[in-house]
Design a protein around this motif. Structure first.
Motif, PDB file in Angstrom:
ATOM      1  N   PHE A  64       0.824  -1.202   0.000  1.00  0.00           N
ATOM      2  CA  PHE A  64       0.000   0.000   0.000  1.00  0.00           C
ATOM      3  C   PHE A  64       0.862   1.257   0.000  1.00  0.00           C
ATOM      4  CE2 PHE A  64      -2.546  -3.331   1.795  1.00  0.00           C
ATOM      5  CZ  PHE A  64      -3.809  -3.100   1.293  1.00  0.00           C
ATOM      6  N   ASN A 111       0.608   3.894   1.933  1.00  0.00           N
ATOM      7  CA  ASN A 111       1.045   4.320   3.276  1.00  0.00           C
ATOM      8  C   ASN A 111       1.589   3.131   4.074  1.00  0.00           C
ATOM      9  OD1 ASN A 111      -1.218   2.942   3.873  1.00  0.00           O
ATOM     10  ND2 ASN A 111      -2.287   4.600   4.907  1.00  0.00           N
ATOM     11  N   ALA A 140       0.890   0.560   5.482  1.00  0.00           N
ATOM     12  CA  ALA A 140      -0.071  -0.283   6.207  1.00  0.00           C
ATOM     13  C   ALA A 140       0.617  -1.385   6.996  1.00  0.00           C
ATOM     14  CB  ALA A 140      -1.112  -0.888   5.252  1.00  0.00           C
ATOM     15  N   LEU A 141       1.700  -1.035   7.688  1.00  0.00           N
ATOM     16  CA  LEU A 141       2.330  -2.018   8.581  1.00  0.00           C
ATOM     17  C   LEU A 141       1.551  -2.044   9.889  1.00  0.00           C
ATOM     18  CD1 LEU A 141       6.073  -1.096   8.013  1.00  0.00           C
ATOM     19  CD2 LEU A 141       4.737  -2.905   6.936  1.00  0.00           C
ATOM     20  N   TYR A 142       1.514  -3.220  10.518  1.00  0.00           N
ATOM     21  CA  TYR A 142       0.827  -3.325  11.808  1.00  0.00           C
ATOM     22  C   TYR A 142       1.720  -2.683  12.867  1.00  0.00           C
ATOM     23  CZ  TYR A 142      -1.227  -6.893   8.835  1.00  0.00           C
ATOM     24  OH  TYR A 142      -1.786  -7.558   7.781  1.00  0.00           O
ATOM     25  N   PRO A 143       1.283  -1.556  13.471  1.00  0.00           N
ATOM     26  CA  PRO A 143       2.200  -0.765  14.295  1.00  0.00           C
ATOM     27  C   PRO A 143       2.651  -1.467  15.572  1.00  0.00           C
ATOM     28  CG  PRO A 143      -0.033   0.118  14.397  1.00  0.00           C
ATOM     29  CD  PRO A 143      -0.044  -0.943  13.352  1.00  0.00           C
ATOM     30  N   HIS A 144       1.867  -2.451  16.051  1.00  0.00           N
ATOM     31  CA  HIS A 144       2.208  -3.080  17.324  1.00  0.00           C
ATOM     32  C   HIS A 144       3.078  -4.314  17.133  1.00  0.00           C
ATOM     33  CE1 HIS A 144      -1.268  -4.989  15.611  1.00  0.00           C
ATOM     34  NE2 HIS A 144      -1.129  -6.018  16.417  1.00  0.00           N
ATOM     35  N   MET A 145       3.403  -4.642  15.890  1.00  0.00           N
ATOM     36  CA  MET A 145       4.214  -5.836  15.646  1.00  0.00           C
ATOM     37  C   MET A 145       5.599  -5.433  15.164  1.00  0.00           C
ATOM     38  SD  MET A 145       1.679  -8.352  13.590  1.00  0.00           S
ATOM     39  CE  MET A 145      -0.038  -8.552  13.997  1.00  0.00           C
ATOM     40  N   ASN A 193       5.363  -8.552  11.446  1.00  0.00           N
ATOM     41  CA  ASN A 193       4.618  -7.989  10.328  1.00  0.00           C
ATOM     42  C   ASN A 193       4.720  -8.893   9.107  1.00  0.00           C
ATOM     43  OD1 ASN A 193       3.245  -5.240  10.050  1.00  0.00           O
ATOM     44  ND2 ASN A 193       4.840  -4.839  11.555  1.00  0.00           N
ATOM     45  N   PHE A 242       2.875 -12.344   9.558  1.00  0.00           N
ATOM     46  CA  PHE A 242       1.470 -12.381  10.006  1.00  0.00           C
ATOM     47  C   PHE A 242       0.614 -13.328   9.154  1.00  0.00           C
ATOM     48  CE2 PHE A 242      -2.860 -10.413  10.188  1.00  0.00           C
ATOM     49  CZ  PHE A 242      -3.107 -10.698  11.517  1.00  0.00           C
ATOM     50  N   GLY A 243       0.722 -13.169   7.834  1.00  0.00           N
ATOM     51  CA  GLY A 243      -0.083 -14.014   6.939  1.00  0.00           C
ATOM     52  C   GLY A 243       0.264 -15.481   7.071  1.00  0.00           C
ATOM     53  N   ARG A 294       1.569 -16.941   9.710  1.00  0.00           N
ATOM     54  CA  ARG A 294       1.144 -17.448  11.012  1.00  0.00           C
ATOM     55  C   ARG A 294      -0.353 -17.731  11.014  1.00  0.00           C
ATOM     56  NH1 ARG A 294       2.206 -13.365  15.046  1.00  0.00           N
ATOM     57  NH2 ARG A 294       2.883 -11.927  13.439  1.00  0.00           N
ATOM     58  N   LEU A 295      -1.112 -16.895  10.317  1.00  0.00           N
ATOM     59  CA  LEU A 295      -2.555 -17.155  10.224  1.00  0.00           C
ATOM     60  C   LEU A 295      -2.804 -18.474   9.509  1.00  0.00           C
ATOM     61  CD1 LEU A 295      -4.075 -13.687   9.291  1.00  0.00           C
ATOM     62  CD2 LEU A 295      -4.223 -14.869  11.468  1.00  0.00           C
ATOM     63  N   ARG A 315      10.281   1.292   5.895  1.00  0.00           N
ATOM     64  CA  ARG A 315       8.911   0.784   6.037  1.00  0.00           C
ATOM     65  C   ARG A 315       8.427   0.182   4.725  1.00  0.00           C
ATOM     66  NH1 ARG A 315       5.813   5.457   9.594  1.00  0.00           N
ATOM     67  NH2 ARG A 315       7.513   5.702  11.055  1.00  0.00           N
ATOM     68  N   ARG A 320       6.730  -8.230   3.429  1.00  0.00           N
ATOM     69  CA  ARG A 320       5.510  -8.907   3.832  1.00  0.00           C
ATOM     70  C   ARG A 320       4.836  -9.559   2.622  1.00  0.00           C
ATOM     71  NH1 ARG A 320       1.299  -5.265   7.025  1.00  0.00           N
ATOM     72  NH2 ARG A 320       1.035  -4.336   4.986  1.00  0.00           N
TER      73      ARG A 320
END
Lengths: 303, 366
Positions: free
Chosen positions: B81, B83, B85-90, B95, B98-99, B101-102, B139, B146
């Motif tokens: 994206f 901006n 769109a990184l997950y700020p808390h990871m 980051n 994430f996919g 791990r899901l 970033r 990712r």
């Protein structure tokens, strides 16, 4: 390096800078002036409560300086903390507040997520509706609600009136709309791309909520938690109307009903009870303050 | 890895048609750039491929399967994206994984994929940091990482470099090209920057008002634009358009620009334009590099004329000159030693071998 050149070349700049800082000084002075007034106004009652709570009943009714304790005593504290009745009120308050906060969060966080992110038919109207619900004062609602619970009791035999757990149904009517509204705001401030990235990464709606939205909006959840706790801890009208037996009372109502006997006000213990009652919210604020402030400034920076 | 096909894809928002019937075939391994001004439907098209927007009409196929109603997570795509769109808390590693791990990939597999992607993007030392500790360029690398670790069929980029400063943008452009050379994943890339489009793409898709204006390699679009829009959108400084008409003078086909200026057309061009009615209102399209200072001996197809310059812009390796012809401003590129000065006269030459002739009304290149 640049500042040095500026100072040398144009000494007038320094004067200008000085005048800017004078403005700032005045702004600070005014803000301190009003802050002091504000502090006096808000701190006087608790200080007066503290002073009174350290006095014996005789000293309270004596015509001495009310702002000074001549014979400090802890008898009010000892009296309350050893009274099973007062501990019962405290316990009821604690249980009710903890349950209400839990129920509120379990409802309002998913509700806010749905209203903020899942575009469904009527979601915008519903979001506004949630807030409008909050605007209806409880003074309008308590009589119809009382009637409702009475009818439910007649029809089903489930006795709700004069049971502490009726408050678990009543308080969320106040906390859920407002917390939902707060959380809608927080979730709305999370960039749309973040959930789109999560969706593309293969997350379901629930996973997006639990693994992305809740951690990112955690300060907002703290703010909502504090609000819900404060509301349920301090709520007076509903427990006054819906609970009457001493063993069902929460603290604000309990203090009033058990420490005022007819026209005899046990001021020392009333003040002590109020002070002790104010302690849990204070402690929670203190613990969560860092998160809370982080929450208030969360939208300030990008990314 | 897979090909992507769009068949008469339409996107309607209530009354507005954002995308009006797009046909596009993207081959396996291909790097295709969708380019156009804002509001041309390029991002909407990308988001429809991603599954973030529903398709109002038509079909989208990924790897031969129609995916119109397949949710994004089952399309096996990855998206970068604007901006980030990184997950700020990871952390960076979290980051990127994430996919995976899901999807419950084994831990060892996740780790090896992260290591590989981090090495490729030169972010190995950043994997334990949080996004807020990273610069914009870093970033964007993480966002690409990712996408890479997922090893998807298709990469989708939505203006990924728009938030970066100019210098970093050039650098990241090269990074993206390098990554594509390594992983060879089919890529659809959206940008409004024609330079980005030209430098990155195997093929460029120029879009305007929800339609495709032209599809072609960067060189095709530059040298053989199909419409006035493409001709003016691709290339910087933009192509000049000078009102003109055709005229027969002394048995040869001429192109008349002003009362004073008329150039004989080179034989190949004359043959090509012979059938055009002489009364048609036309536009002469000339790129700035085909308007240069006149040399003593002009090559065939070069025609000289005199003008007075309005403004000059010395760029170092060349000087851009601006002058007015029949009310329209024209830009040319001359040698810095050609003596071009603001307000001074200069003898210029146009290279008619590289001219374009457009119908002024329809905007079609003839």
């Amino acid at each position: 390096m640049t500042t040095v050149t500026v100072d040398k070349a144009t000494p007038t700049r320094k004067v200008k800078y000085g005048s800017m800082s004078r403005d700032r000084t005045w702004a600070l002075r005014w803000s301190y002036f009003f802050l002091v007034i504000f502090a006096i106004f808000s701190l006087t009652p608790p200080i007066y409560m503290l002073i009174t709570s350290l006095k014996s009943s005789a000293e309270i009714s004596a015509a001495t300086n009310p702002w000074w304790v001549f014979h400090p005593t802890l008898e009010n504290y000892v009296g309350l903390l050893t009274s099973n009745q007062f501990l019962r009120f405290f316990w009821n308050s604690a249980i009710v507040s903890i349950f209400v906060v839990t129920i509120t969060m379990l409802i309002s966080v998913p509700a806010a997520f749905a209203l903020a992110r899942m575009r469904f038919w009527g979601s915008a109207v519903l979001a506004t509706g949630v807030f409008l619900t909050y605007l209806i004062p409880e003074t309008l609602l308590f009589i119809p609600l009382f009637k409702m619970f009475a009818v439910i009791g007649d029809w089903t035999g489930i006795q709700l009136i004069n049971r502490w757990y009726v408050l678990l149904i009543l308080y969320p009517t106040l906390t859920v709309p407002f917390c939902t509204w707060i959380m809608i705001g927080y979730f709305a401030s999370i960039p749309k791309e973040l959930d789109e990235a999560a969706i593309i990464d293969g997350a379901s709606w629930i996973q997006t909520l639990t693994r992305i939205f809740i951690p990112v909006a955690f300060p907002g959840i703290i703010a909502a938690t504090i609000f819900a706790f404060t509301v349920s801890w301090a709520q007076f009208l509903y427990p006054l109307v819906f609970t009457t037996s001493t063993d069902q009372l929460v603290m604000p109502v309990g203090i009033i009903t058990s420490l005022i006997k007819g026209d005899v006000f046990n001021w020392g213990q009333i003040m002590t009870g109020a002070l002790l009652g104010a302690a849990p919210p204070l402690i929670i604020y203190a613990f969560l303050m860092d998160y809370y402030i982080a929450g208030l400034t969360a939208g300030a920076t990008k990314g | 890895m897979a090909d992507v096909t769009l068949r008469k894809v339409v996107k309607r928002y209530d009354e507005v048609e954002a995308v009006r019937g797009i046909d596009l075939d993207i081959a396996d391994h291909e790097f295709v750039v969708l380019v156009g001004p804002s509001g041309c439907g390029k991002s909407t098209t990308l988001r429809m491929i991603a599954g973030l927007e529903d398709i109002s009409d038509g079909d989208i196929m990924i790897g031969g399967d129609i995916v119109n109603d397949v949710p994004p997570k089952d399309r096996d795509i990855a998206m970068v994206f604007q901006n980030y769109a990184l997950y700020p808390h990871m952390t960076v590693a979290e980051n990127m994984s994430f996919g995976l791990r899901l999807k419950r990939y084994p831990k060892a597999e996740i780790k090896s994929r992260i290591d590989e992607a981090a090495r490729m993007l030169d972010i190995v030392e950043l994997v334990d940091r949080k996004p807020k500790q990273l610069s914009g360029g870093q970033r964007q690398r993480v966002a690409m990482g990712r996408a890479i670790v997922r090893n998807p069929k298709v990469f989708l980029f939505d203006e990924p470099l728009s938030n970066l400063d100019a210098k970093l943008r050039v650098q990241m452009r090269i990074e993206i090209k390098k990554v594509h050379q390594k992983v060879r994943t089919t890529t659809v890339y959206v940008t409004h920057d024609q330079v980005e489009a030209m430098t990155l793409a195997d093929r460029v898709v120029v879009m305007n008002h929800g339609r495709i204006e032209q599809i072609g390699t960067p060189n095709e679009l530059y040298h053989k634009p199909a419409t006035k829009f493409v001709a003016s959108f691709i290339g910087s400084p933009a192509m000049n358009f000078i009102p003109c008409r055709l005229e027969d003078l002394a048995g040869k086909l001429h192109i008349r620009l002003t009362d004073r200026i008329a150039f004989p057309l080179p034989p190949a061009r004359a043959a090509r334009y012979q059938g055009i009615p002489r009364t048609d209102k036309l536009l002469l399209g000339l790129r700035p590099e085909h308007i240069t200072e006149a040399r003593p001996h002009l090559a065939s197809g070069m025609e000289a004329f005199d003008t007075v310059l309005d403004v000059t812009e010395p760029m170092g390796m060349e000087t851009l000159i601006y002058f007015t012809l029949e009310g329209s401003q024209v830009c040319g590129r001359v040698n810095p030693n050609a003596g071009a000065q603001d307000g001074a006269p200069l003898r210029l030459a146009v290279d008619l071998n590289n001219m374009h002739l457009l119908n002024e009304v329809t905007g079609v290149v003839l």
